[in-house]
Motif scaffolding. Structure first.
Motif, PDB file in Angstrom:
ATOM      1  N   VAL A 237       0.848  -1.191   0.000  1.00  0.00           N
ATOM      2  CA  VAL A 237       0.000   0.000   0.000  1.00  0.00           C
ATOM      3  C   VAL A 237       0.881   1.237   0.000  1.00  0.00           C
ATOM      4  N   VAL A 238       0.507   2.226  -0.799  1.00  0.00           N
ATOM      5  CA  VAL A 238       1.189   3.529  -0.806  1.00  0.00           C
ATOM      6  C   VAL A 238       0.176   4.575  -0.363  1.00  0.00           C
ATOM      7  N   ASP A 239       0.416   5.130   0.811  1.00  0.00           N
ATOM      8  CA  ASP A 239      -0.474   6.150   1.371  1.00  0.00           C
ATOM      9  C   ASP A 239      -0.242   7.496   0.674  1.00  0.00           C
ATOM     10  N   ALA A 240      -1.186   8.403   0.852  1.00  0.00           N
ATOM     11  CA  ALA A 240      -1.094   9.715   0.179  1.00  0.00           C
ATOM     12  C   ALA A 240       0.118  10.508   0.642  1.00  0.00           C
TER      13      ALA A 240
ATOM     14  N   ARG B 135      10.814   6.541  -2.491  1.00  0.00           N
ATOM     15  CA  ARG B 135      11.180   5.379  -1.670  1.00  0.00           C
ATOM     16  C   ARG B 135      10.216   4.223  -1.925  1.00  0.00           C
ATOM     17  N   ALA B 136       8.947   4.529  -2.028  1.00  0.00           N
ATOM     18  CA  ALA B 136       7.947   3.489  -2.266  1.00  0.00           C
ATOM     19  C   ALA B 136       8.138   2.848  -3.628  1.00  0.00           C
ATOM     20  N   VAL B 137       8.389   3.667  -4.635  1.00  0.00           N
ATOM     21  CA  VAL B 137       8.577   3.126  -5.988  1.00  0.00           C
ATOM     22  C   VAL B 137       9.839   2.278  -6.054  1.00  0.00           C
ATOM     23  N   ALA B 138      10.912   2.718  -5.406  1.00  0.00           N
ATOM     24  CA  ALA B 138      12.134   1.916  -5.386  1.00  0.00           C
ATOM     25  C   ALA B 138      11.878   0.556  -4.745  1.00  0.00           C
TER      26      ALA B 138
ATOM     27  N   SER C 197       7.382 -11.800  -3.934  1.00  0.00           N
ATOM     28  CA  SER C 197       7.456 -10.784  -4.988  1.00  0.00           C
ATOM     29  C   SER C 197       6.187  -9.938  -4.981  1.00  0.00           C
ATOM     30  N   LEU C 198       6.375  -8.620  -5.113  1.00  0.00           N
ATOM     31  CA  LEU C 198       5.224  -7.721  -5.148  1.00  0.00           C
ATOM     32  C   LEU C 198       4.373  -7.996  -6.379  1.00  0.00           C
ATOM     33  N   GLN C 199       3.066  -8.065  -6.153  1.00  0.00           N
ATOM     34  CA  GLN C 199       2.138  -8.320  -7.255  1.00  0.00           C
ATOM     35  C   GLN C 199       1.015  -7.297  -7.297  1.00  0.00           C
ATOM     36  N   ARG C 200       0.505  -6.909  -6.112  1.00  0.00           N
ATOM     37  CA  ARG C 200      -0.633  -5.992  -6.036  1.00  0.00           C
ATOM     38  C   ARG C 200      -0.185  -4.702  -5.343  1.00  0.00           C
ATOM     39  N   LEU C 201      -0.295  -3.575  -6.033  1.00  0.00           N
ATOM     40  CA  LEU C 201       0.136  -2.291  -5.487  1.00  0.00           C
ATOM     41  C   LEU C 201      -1.075  -1.373  -5.358  1.00  0.00           C
ATOM     42  N   TYR C 202      -1.517  -1.150  -4.129  1.00  0.00           N
ATOM     43  CA  TYR C 202      -2.678  -0.306  -3.856  1.00  0.00           C
ATOM     44  C   TYR C 202      -2.186   1.098  -3.502  1.00  0.00           C
ATOM     45  N   VAL C 203      -2.580   2.078  -4.314  1.00  0.00           N
ATOM     46  CA  VAL C 203      -2.049   3.436  -4.207  1.00  0.00           C
ATOM     47  C   VAL C 203      -3.191   4.413  -3.975  1.00  0.00           C
ATOM     48  N   HIS C 204      -3.008   5.321  -3.018  1.00  0.00           N
ATOM     49  CA  HIS C 204      -4.026   6.337  -2.752  1.00  0.00           C
ATOM     50  C   HIS C 204      -4.285   7.130  -4.026  1.00  0.00           C
ATOM     51  N   GLU C 205      -5.561   7.370  -4.302  1.00  0.00           N
ATOM     52  CA  GLU C 205      -5.940   8.003  -5.562  1.00  0.00           C
ATOM     53  C   GLU C 205      -5.314   9.386  -5.747  1.00  0.00           C
ATOM     54  N   ASP C 206      -4.959  10.061  -4.656  1.00  0.00           N
ATOM     55  CA  ASP C 206      -4.364  11.396  -4.785  1.00  0.00           C
ATOM     56  C   ASP C 206      -2.969  11.350  -5.398  1.00  0.00           C
ATOM     57  N   VAL C 207      -2.291  10.207  -5.293  1.00  0.00           N
ATOM     58  CA  VAL C 207      -0.915  10.128  -5.800  1.00  0.00           C
ATOM     59  C   VAL C 207      -0.735   9.023  -6.830  1.00  0.00           C
ATOM     60  N   VAL C 208      -1.811   8.389  -7.256  1.00  0.00           N
ATOM     61  CA  VAL C 208      -1.668   7.224  -8.128  1.00  0.00           C
ATOM     62  C   VAL C 208      -1.046   7.581  -9.475  1.00  0.00           C
ATOM     63  N   GLU C 209      -1.382   8.733 -10.044  1.00  0.00           N
ATOM     64  CA  GLU C 209      -0.792   9.095 -11.337  1.00  0.00           C
ATOM     65  C   GLU C 209       0.709   9.353 -11.200  1.00  0.00           C
ATOM     66  N   ASP C 210       1.109   9.976 -10.101  1.00  0.00           N
ATOM     67  CA  ASP C 210       2.537  10.179  -9.865  1.00  0.00           C
ATOM     68  C   ASP C 210       3.263   8.849  -9.724  1.00  0.00           C
ATOM     69  N   VAL C 211       2.659   7.926  -8.989  1.00  0.00           N
ATOM     70  CA  VAL C 211       3.281   6.617  -8.807  1.00  0.00           C
ATOM     71  C   VAL C 211       3.376   5.871 -10.132  1.00  0.00           C
TER      72      VAL C 211
ATOM     73  N   THR D  16       0.526  -5.012 -10.640  1.00  0.00           N
ATOM     74  CA  THR D  16      -0.748  -4.392 -10.968  1.00  0.00           C
ATOM     75  C   THR D  16      -1.025  -3.260  -9.984  1.00  0.00           C
ATOM     76  N   VAL D  17      -1.274  -2.061 -10.505  1.00  0.00           N
ATOM     77  CA  VAL D  17      -1.527  -0.874  -9.688  1.00  0.00           C
ATOM     78  C   VAL D  17      -3.027  -0.630  -9.604  1.00  0.00           C
ATOM     79  N   VAL D  18      -3.520  -0.495  -8.371  1.00  0.00           N
ATOM     80  CA  VAL D  18      -4.948  -0.297  -8.127  1.00  0.00           C
ATOM     81  C   VAL D  18      -5.130   0.965  -7.280  1.00  0.00           C
ATOM     82  N   PRO D  19      -5.887   1.971  -7.748  1.00  0.00           N
ATOM     83  CA  PRO D  19      -6.133   3.158  -6.927  1.00  0.00           C
ATOM     84  C   PRO D  19      -7.132   2.858  -5.818  1.00  0.00           C
TER      85      PRO D  19
END
Length: 471
Positions: free
Chosen positions: A254-257, A263-266, A282-296, A381-384
């Motif tokens: 999970v990547v919080d806002a 650091r998270a992307v690395a 191995s990382l498979q599912r990446l849940y990213v806060h919608e406020d930063v998902v495009e940046d990620v 796979t990135v999921v907002p």
């Protein structure tokens, strides 16, 4: 080229039937291995039972393991090159695995010298007055160790090292795709002074060999690393044995806002694409806060596009071939199926010179195999998500639970994730594929049963006998 024989009761045993090991990178012949059968599996157990009866004091076990660690160090490049050839592991990662295996053997030696045991205060109550009581560790018995292709040295060391430390002889069945590295480690342990019978290697048809050990009452423990389907079948087929099962996963992060996005992307890149995603964590599912998902997505796509892809012998290569062309076809088809269902490939997705490029996908349906099953390939796979609470629900919506991670600067969110995440390990601002060889390591749900990590594996391989003395 290495021609691997069986190894039973201290002797190399050849068989007329052999099978080939070929490089996942270029298909070249790396070596052959003897094809054993159920009779060989039984002979290995007979040798192990005799060794158990003969015994080996803890200080001798420790001395052998220390010597083995030293010998692996002296032959480190030989081991690394064999990992490169038979597993297609990028050479830099292969050298890292060799160093981890040395550490695992050293840790095992340490544990052989401090086996569990404690005094019991019987005279805390009147009935125990005048009595002295303590527990001593006893080996459970013969361990059947069954290992996968992805860490052909260190995962074998994680089976053998703790078992020997605990006083348990081993019968070993490595993956038929990577038996040669295991054979070299067996050779090293014999050179280190391990007596005959304490470690026996049987290669061949996994179904026949494993079934023989399932049904053999002389085998006390089955320690298996591999797929959930096979692991649970082994447990169901040998209900009276002890089991240590390290199974699959579809690791979530999970990547919080408010997270440090670089650091998270690395961490996502290191965890999602090392050895082409062929690790249980191995990382498979990446849940990213919608406020930063495009940046990620932008940062992740750029980072993935910069990864060196191709020949695993190249020092710069991060993503090499999957273990087989069939594995490449399967993962590619999963990505293509997701795209047909509306997903978008942000980076990668193509097969170049037989290697699936590191791939980032988004817009995937919740029921897609890319989210629900174990990919075991270089696909993230990135999921907002709208909140950490939503991310927790999504991450837990899985039949697996091994490692999981959250990147956040909010202590409350970190604690909430740690409390509610359904996983054996929760990592905060640490890459989800992180594993130290001395830490406890376990899965929940379909990710496993029992604990690994050297100290904790030893504890699962001994029973504490209570001794009571009265004057």
């Amino acid at each position: 080229m290495r021609n691997q024989a069986l190894y039973i009761d201290g002797e190399s045993v050849t068989r007329e039937k052999t099978a080939e090991v070929r490089s996942p990178w270029n298909g070249e012949l790396v070596g052959t291995y003897a094809v054993g059968d159920a009779a060989d599996a039984a002979a290995a157990v007979t040798a192990a039972r005799r060794a158990l009866a003969d015994g080996l004091p803890p200080y001798r076990r420790a001395e052998v393991l220390v010597a083995a660690a030293r010998l692996v160090g002296e032959r480190a490049e030989e081991f690394a090159q064999l990992l490169l050839l038979e597993a297609g592991k990028p050479i830099t990662a292969a050298r890292g695995e060799v160093q981890r295996a040395i550490t695992t053997l050293q840790l095992s030696a340490d544990e052989a010298r401090r086996l569990p045991g404690e005094s019991v205060q019987l005279d805390a109550f009147p009935t125990g007055e005048g009595m002295l009581a303590f527990t001593v560790a006893e080996a459970l018995g013969v361990v059947a160790a069954i290992t996968p292709f992805n860490f052909p040295l260190n995962l074998v060391a994680h089976k053998i090292g703790p078992a020997l430390a605990a006083g348990c002889p081993v019968v070993l069945k490595p993956s038929e795709r990577t038996p040669l590295t295991a054979g070299l480690l067996v050779e090293v342990l014999a050179e280190a002074g391990l007596p005959p019978g304490w470690l026996n290697l049987v290669t061949g048809d996994p179904a026949e060999i494993v079934k023989a050990w399932q049904e053999d009452e002389r085998v006390a423990v089955v320690s298996f690393t591999g797929s959930a389907a096979v692991g649970w079948q082994i447990k169901a087929g040998s209900p009276h044995k002890q089991h240590v099962l390290e199974l699959g996963s579809n690791t979530a992060m999970v990547v919080d806002a408010d997270a440090d996005l670089d650091r998270a992307v690395a961490a996502a890149v290191a965890s999602g694409y090392g050895f082409s995603g062929q690790a249980c964590v191995s990382l498979q599912r990446l849940y990213v806060h919608e406020d930063v998902v495009e940046d990620v997505l932008a940062k992740l796509g750029a980072a993935v596009g910069a990864l060196a892809v191709g020949d695993p012998a190249d020092e710069k290569t991060v993503v090499g071939p999957l273990i087989s062309s069939q594995a490449t076809d399967r993962v590619t088809q999963w990505v293509e199926g997701a795209v047909r269902d509306g997903a978008r490939v942000v980076a990668g997705g193509a097969v170049r010179d037989g290697v699936l490029e590191p791939t980032v996908v988004t817009g995937v349906r919740p029921d897609s195999v890319l989210l629900c099953d174990e990919v075991f390939g270089p696909v993230v796979t990135v999921v907002p998500v709208k909140s950490v609470a939503e991310a927790i629900t999504a991450a837990n919506d899985s039949r697996f639970g091994l490692n999981t991670a959250i990147f956040t600067n909010d202590l409350g969110n970190a604690l909430e994730y740690s409390r509610r995440a359904e996983a054996g390990s929760v990592l905060v601002n640490v890459a989800p594929a992180f594993r130290a060889d001395h830490m406890p390591y376990r899965g929940v749900k379909d990710s496993g049963h029992g604990r690994e990590g050297v100290k904790y594996a030893v504890e699962s391989l001994v029973a504490e006998k209570l001794v009571i003395l009265a004057a």
